[in-house]
Write a protein that holds these residues in place. Sequence first.
Motif, PDB file in Angstrom:
ATOM      1  N   ALA A   1       0.831  -1.200   0.000  1.00  0.00           N
ATOM      2  CA  ALA A   1       0.000   0.000   0.000  1.00  0.00           C
ATOM      3  C   ALA A   1       0.866   1.250   0.000  1.00  0.00           C
ATOM      4  O   ALA A   1       2.011   1.236   0.449  1.00  0.00           O
ATOM      5  CB  ALA A   1      -0.900   0.015   1.231  1.00  0.00           C
ATOM      6  N   THR A   2       0.283   2.330  -0.510  1.00  0.00           N
ATOM      7  CA  THR A   2       0.852   3.663  -0.347  1.00  0.00           C
ATOM      8  C   THR A   2       0.141   4.284   0.847  1.00  0.00           C
ATOM      9  O   THR A   2      -0.704   3.638   1.475  1.00  0.00           O
ATOM     10  CB  THR A   2       0.611   4.538  -1.598  1.00  0.00           C
ATOM     11  N   ASP A   3       0.417   5.537   1.124  1.00  0.00           N
ATOM     12  CA  ASP A   3      -0.297   6.223   2.209  1.00  0.00           C
ATOM     13  C   ASP A   3      -1.763   6.453   1.857  1.00  0.00           C
ATOM     14  O   ASP A   3      -2.571   6.713   2.731  1.00  0.00           O
ATOM     15  CB  ASP A   3       0.364   7.572   2.514  1.00  0.00           C
ATOM     16  N   GLU A   4      -2.101   6.338   0.568  1.00  0.00           N
ATOM     17  CA  GLU A   4      -3.458   6.628   0.126  1.00  0.00           C
ATOM     18  C   GLU A   4      -4.291   5.409  -0.247  1.00  0.00           C
ATOM     19  O   GLU A   4      -5.513   5.468  -0.206  1.00  0.00           O
ATOM     20  CB  GLU A   4      -3.440   7.568  -1.100  1.00  0.00           C
ATOM     21  N   ALA A   5      -3.664   4.309  -0.680  1.00  0.00           N
ATOM     22  CA  ALA A   5      -4.443   3.189  -1.210  1.00  0.00           C
ATOM     23  C   ALA A   5      -3.690   1.872  -1.115  1.00  0.00           C
ATOM     24  O   ALA A   5      -2.460   1.846  -1.124  1.00  0.00           O
ATOM     25  CB  ALA A   5      -4.786   3.458  -2.672  1.00  0.00           C
TER      26      ALA A   5
ATOM     27  N   ALA B   1       6.439   7.365  -3.987  1.00  0.00           N
ATOM     28  CA  ALA B   1       5.459   7.091  -2.926  1.00  0.00           C
ATOM     29  C   ALA B   1       6.092   6.259  -1.822  1.00  0.00           C
ATOM     30  O   ALA B   1       7.009   5.476  -2.068  1.00  0.00           O
ATOM     31  CB  ALA B   1       4.257   6.344  -3.499  1.00  0.00           C
TER      32      ALA B   1
END
Length: 85
Positions: A58-62, A74
């Motif tokens: 995952a990234t910080d967003e998704a 990212a």
Amino acid sequence: MSREVEIKLFGAFRQYSPEAAIAVSLPESADVATLRRAFADKLEDDNARALLQSSAFATDEAVLGEGDTVPAGARISILPPVCGG
């Protein structure tokens, strides 16, 4: 051309490395499946490799799917499965 991606470790993965992250080298347009293979190559423990199969990146967003391109710049984390009650 390749790039280095640092993967932040969470949960059970923390026991497999004294650091809170593991760096892997990836092609510029690598997808998550390629990231998973590169990360597996860094693991020396069969239990860690087994855990990897049911874990998500995952990234910080998704949360990323296997076919998603690993975003440049990212922050990437590996999220092992958890259970709760």
